[in-house]
Design an enzyme around this catalytic site. Structure first.
Site, PDB file in Angstrom:
ATOM      1  CG  ASP A  17      -1.690   1.213   1.443  1.00 32.31           C
ATOM      2  OD1 ASP A  17      -2.369   1.633   0.487  1.00 32.31           O
ATOM      3  OD2 ASP A  17      -1.632   1.786   2.545  1.00 32.31           O
ATOM      4  CG  ASP A  19      -1.783   7.743   0.561  1.00 22.32           C
ATOM      5  OD1 ASP A  19      -0.955   8.658   0.603  1.00 22.32           O
ATOM      6  OD2 ASP A  19      -2.512   7.522  -0.424  1.00 22.32           O
ATOM      7  CB  SER A 113      -7.303   3.541  -2.614  1.00 26.35           C
ATOM      8  OG  SER A 113      -7.602   2.251  -2.111  1.00 26.35           O
TER       9      SER A 113
END
Length: 221
Positions: A17, A19, A113
């Site tokens: 991921d 962030d 995302s």
């Protein structure tokens, strides 16, 4: 569970991921989402519990149920533009540069995302190199906690889900990794309550060892 001593995991690929895991962008996320919350008469603290790890329109759908999808998508585009223009306070998570450097030549992917412009800008602002394989908002039809992004990352790397280890900070991301059938290393203060396989404060607590057979040994803790 939380590791008191070092936990050792074996993998054939790592899915990362961005962030909260590689990049600390909390200052920007707080500024922009609290402003959005105020515009919609929502409690900022409650909004912040939802937005980490998800695409913006997916967070809006949870926070304003019944609002038309088109409005969420329009708002999402506006917020992405604001976030991409605001790099104030964006820094690398401790240990991230060294961690990424240790992955050179090993199978790994960014699974975020964020969209391409935002992920590119934030990694650059934090002084981090982008992994060659990147799964972004444009790559998937469903946001985390759906496992689609992590499954696509594994497929792109040609590695079975069970042989992947996910690095995540958020509830939505950890749930996505688990739903993909992967083991999850939780990074940072948000991760512990969401049931990752092991959790550490930051990436200074992770050491990567390349095995002769092409596998990866992770020392976590």
């Amino acid at each position: 569970m939380t590791a008191a001593a070092s936990t050792v995991l074996t993998a054939r690929a790592l899915l990362l991921d961005m962030d909260g895991t590689l990049v600390n962008s909390d200052a920007v996320v707080e500024r922009i989402w609290r402003r959005w919350a105020a515009q919609h008469g929502l409690d900022g603290d409650e909004v912040m519990k939802v937005v980490h790890g998800r695409q913006g329109h997916a967070s809006m759908a949870l926070l304003l149920p019944g609002r038309p999808v088109e409005q969420n998508l329009a708002d999402n585009a506006r917020l992405l533009a604001e976030e991409t223009a605001d790099m104030d306070g964006v820094v690398a998570v401790p240990g991230a540069p060294e961690f990424l450097a240790s992955l050179r030549g090993l199978p790994h992917a960014l699974v975020t995302s964020a969209d391409v412009p935002l992920s590119t800008a934030r990694m650059a602002a934090a002084g981090l190199s982008l992994p060659e394989v990147r799964i972004t908002a444009e790559s998937v039809g469903a946001s985390k906690p759906d496992p689609e992004g992590f499954l696509k990352g594994a497929a792109e790397l040609g590695v079975a889900p069970a042989d992947c280890v996910v690095f995540e900070d958020s509830g939505a991301g950890i749930a996505a990794g688990k739903a993909a059938g992967m083991r999850v290393v939780g990074i940072g203060p948000r991760a512990g309550v969401h049931g990752p396989d092991v959790v550490v404060g930051d990436l200074t607590r992770v050491r990567v060892e390349a095995l002769e057979d092409g596998g990866i040994l992770l020392h976590v803790g």
